[in-house]
Design an enzyme around this catalytic site. Structure first.
Site, PDB file in Angstrom:
ATOM      1  N   ASP A  73      50.565  73.242 -45.059  1.00 46.57           N
ATOM      2  CA  ASP A  73      50.076  73.154 -46.437  1.00 46.57           C
ATOM      3  C   ASP A  73      49.332  74.408 -46.883  1.00 46.57           C
ATOM      4  O   ASP A  73      48.845  74.475 -48.022  1.00 46.57           O
ATOM      5  CB  ASP A  73      49.156  71.928 -46.599  1.00 46.57           C
ATOM      6  CG  ASP A  73      49.941  70.642 -46.830  1.00 46.57           C
ATOM      7  OD1 ASP A  73      51.122  70.716 -47.235  1.00 46.57           O
ATOM      8  OD2 ASP A  73      49.364  69.549 -46.622  1.00 46.57           O
ATOM      9  N   ARG A  98      44.297  69.517 -42.616  1.00 45.78           N
ATOM     10  CA  ARG A  98      44.135  70.762 -43.380  1.00 45.78           C
ATOM     11  C   ARG A  98      42.812  71.477 -43.079  1.00 45.78           C
ATOM     12  O   ARG A  98      42.540  72.544 -43.659  1.00 45.78           O
ATOM     13  CB  ARG A  98      44.234  70.479 -44.893  1.00 45.78           C
ATOM     14  CG  ARG A  98      45.566  69.882 -45.322  1.00 45.78           C
ATOM     15  CD  ARG A  98      45.778  69.995 -46.826  1.00 45.78           C
ATOM     16  NE  ARG A  98      45.945  71.390 -47.245  1.00 45.78           N
ATOM     17  CZ  ARG A  98      46.070  71.786 -48.503  1.00 45.78           C
ATOM     18  NH1 ARG A  98      46.054  70.889 -49.480  1.00 45.78           N
ATOM     19  NH2 ARG A  98      46.207  73.063 -48.808  1.00 45.78           N
ATOM     20  N   ARG A 144      39.954  63.412 -53.374  1.00 43.56           N
ATOM     21  CA  ARG A 144      39.693  64.489 -52.412  1.00 43.56           C
ATOM     22  C   ARG A 144      38.259  65.026 -52.531  1.00 43.56           C
ATOM     23  O   ARG A 144      37.406  64.682 -51.730  1.00 43.56           O
ATOM     24  CB  ARG A 144      40.715  65.615 -52.591  1.00 43.56           C
ATOM     25  CG  ARG A 144      42.179  65.172 -52.380  1.00 43.56           C
ATOM     26  CD  ARG A 144      42.479  64.876 -50.932  1.00 43.56           C
ATOM     27  NE  ARG A 144      43.855  64.481 -50.692  1.00 43.56           N
ATOM     28  CZ  ARG A 144      44.871  65.326 -50.522  1.00 43.56           C
ATOM     29  NH1 ARG A 144      44.686  66.627 -50.573  1.00 43.56           N
ATOM     30  NH2 ARG A 144      46.086  64.858 -50.288  1.00 43.56           N
ATOM     31  N   HIS A 173      44.859  65.489 -57.040  1.00 49.63           N
ATOM     32  CA  HIS A 173      44.053  66.682 -57.324  1.00 49.63           C
ATOM     33  C   HIS A 173      44.002  66.858 -58.836  1.00 49.63           C
ATOM     34  O   HIS A 173      45.002  66.596 -59.520  1.00 49.63           O
ATOM     35  CB  HIS A 173      44.712  67.945 -56.743  1.00 49.63           C
ATOM     36  CG  HIS A 173      44.379  68.251 -55.318  1.00 49.63           C
ATOM     37  ND1 HIS A 173      45.290  68.842 -54.460  1.00 49.63           N
ATOM     38  CD2 HIS A 173      43.227  68.094 -54.594  1.00 49.63           C
ATOM     39  CE1 HIS A 173      44.718  69.018 -53.272  1.00 49.63           C
ATOM     40  NE2 HIS A 173      43.486  68.571 -53.315  1.00 49.63           N
ATOM     41  N   CYS A 267      49.484  74.980 -57.527  1.00 52.46           N
ATOM     42  CA  CYS A 267      49.038  74.793 -56.138  1.00 52.46           C
ATOM     43  C   CYS A 267      49.282  76.042 -55.304  1.00 52.46           C
ATOM     44  O   CYS A 267      48.549  76.311 -54.357  1.00 52.46           O
ATOM     45  CB  CYS A 267      49.773  73.625 -55.494  1.00 52.46           C
ATOM     46  SG  CYS A 267      49.498  72.053 -56.283  1.00 52.46           S
TER      47      CYS A 267
HETATM   48  N1  ARG Z   1      50.133  68.502 -49.230  1.00 57.56           N
HETATM   49  C1  ARG Z   1      48.995  69.060 -49.913  1.00 57.56           C
HETATM   50  C2  ARG Z   1      47.878  68.047 -49.939  1.00 57.56           C
HETATM   51  O1  ARG Z   1      48.139  66.887 -50.071  1.00 57.56           O
HETATM   52  C3  ARG Z   1      49.370  69.506 -51.280  1.00 57.56           C
HETATM   53  C4  ARG Z   1      48.316  70.258 -51.988  1.00 57.56           C
HETATM   54  C5  ARG Z   1      48.710  70.667 -53.357  1.00 57.56           C
HETATM   55  N2  ARG Z   1      47.812  71.574 -53.921  1.00 57.56           N
HETATM   56  C6  ARG Z   1      47.193  71.452 -55.098  1.00 57.56           C
HETATM   57  N3  ARG Z   1      46.481  72.445 -55.537  1.00 57.56           N
HETATM   58  N4  ARG Z   1      47.242  70.346 -55.786  1.00 57.56           N
HETATM   59  O2  ARG Z   1      46.726  68.372 -49.836  1.00 57.56           O
END
Ligand code: ARG
Length: 276
Positions: A73, A98, A144, A173, A267
């Protein structure tokens, strides 16, 4: 002058990107990610290169961070930090998968001449959840980044942070639900915010572009604007039309492979904002 005839001007930007050399979907931390679905890494790289070339052709500067194997990611550079007035707020991820990306991005900033850095103690997923307008930092919460992360950002960046509650896990997000078009102009999908946050957005941006759910569903709001050109997923045709009517120049981009990780144009792009 009516908004229809408004002339838009590009402000040249400096972006940080990370080549998806190690991109794959091996875990699932958002509803878009299905590890059973095959990913074409080569195609992901080619699509990402087109986005990079587009920025360069428009005159923007693009910096690169070296991708790290085992961090698929990491291509989503927007999550790596938040950079305002040359100050770098590092990221701290909610998911263990991550976690190593936060320090990796901070290392890049240290090695590239940024001296005002903050290694956060609270969860914030960089510009995935922090979107910078002329006056504020709009900050997503609910999935998040945490409220404590917002407070930490406000203290370090010295900009008022406005918390916005996200309600739909598919738009986990803030940058999947809202995009900043210009200093005080935004576009968003009202359906993915709590009633209170919707009211806040209406108050701050009474003239906002309101996205249709079908454009949001193809990640149309995961867009990057330079003040005139708006880079967005090419499938978001309704949104492109709305932008054109406002005098913007929408440019459709195909990042279908990166969508399998739950990300698109924005992203993959972290803006490095110097003091203005
Ligand atoms: N797979 C990543 C996650 O779930 C994707 C992040 C996408 N990035 C963003 N800026 N929205 O964290």
């Amino acid at each position: 002058m009516s908004s229809e005839t408004r002339t838009r001007t590009t402000r040249l930007r400096r972006y940080l990107m990370c080549r998806p050399s190690h991109f794959e979907v091996t875990y699932s931390i958002n509803p878009w990610m299905d590890p059973a679905k095959p990913v074409d890494t080569e195609l992901a790289v080619a699509q990402w290169e087109s986005l990079r070339d587009l920025y360069l052709s428009l005159g923007h500067t693009v910096e690169f961070i070296e991708p790290i194997a085992g961090l698929p990611d990491m291509v989503y550079a927007a999550n790596g930090a938040t950079v305002v007035d040359g100050k770098v707020l590092g990221a701290r991820f909610r998911n263990a998968e991550r976690a190593a990306e936060g320090p990796a991005y901070l290392d890049w900033f240290r090695a590239n001449g940024f001296t005002e850095l903050w290694d956060p103690t609270e969860i914030n997923e960089g510009e995935g959840d922090f979107l910078v307008t002329g006056q504020h930092v709009l900050a997503g919460q609910g999935f998040r980044s945490s409220r404590d992360g917002h407070a930490e950002a406000q203290e370090f960046l010295g900009r008022p942070v406005v918390g916005l509650e996200l309600t739909d896990p598919a738009y986990y997000h803030l940058d999947t639900a809202l995009a900043v078009l210009d200093d005080d102009e935004v576009m968003y999908n009202p359906a993915t915010f709590s009633p209170g946050s919707r009211a806040v957005l209406e108050r701050l941006f009474p003239d906002a572009v309101l996205a249709e759910p079908r454009d949001a569903a193809v990640f149309g709001l995961n867009a990057v604007s330079d003040g005139r050109n708006v880079m967005l997923p090419e499938a978001a045709t309704g949104l492109a039309e709305q932008l054109r009517a406002r005098g913007f120049h929408p440019i459709g981009v195909d990042l279908s492979e990166l969508l399998k990780g739950g990300g698109s144009v924005k992203c993959c792009t972290l803006e490095l904002r110097e003091p203005r």
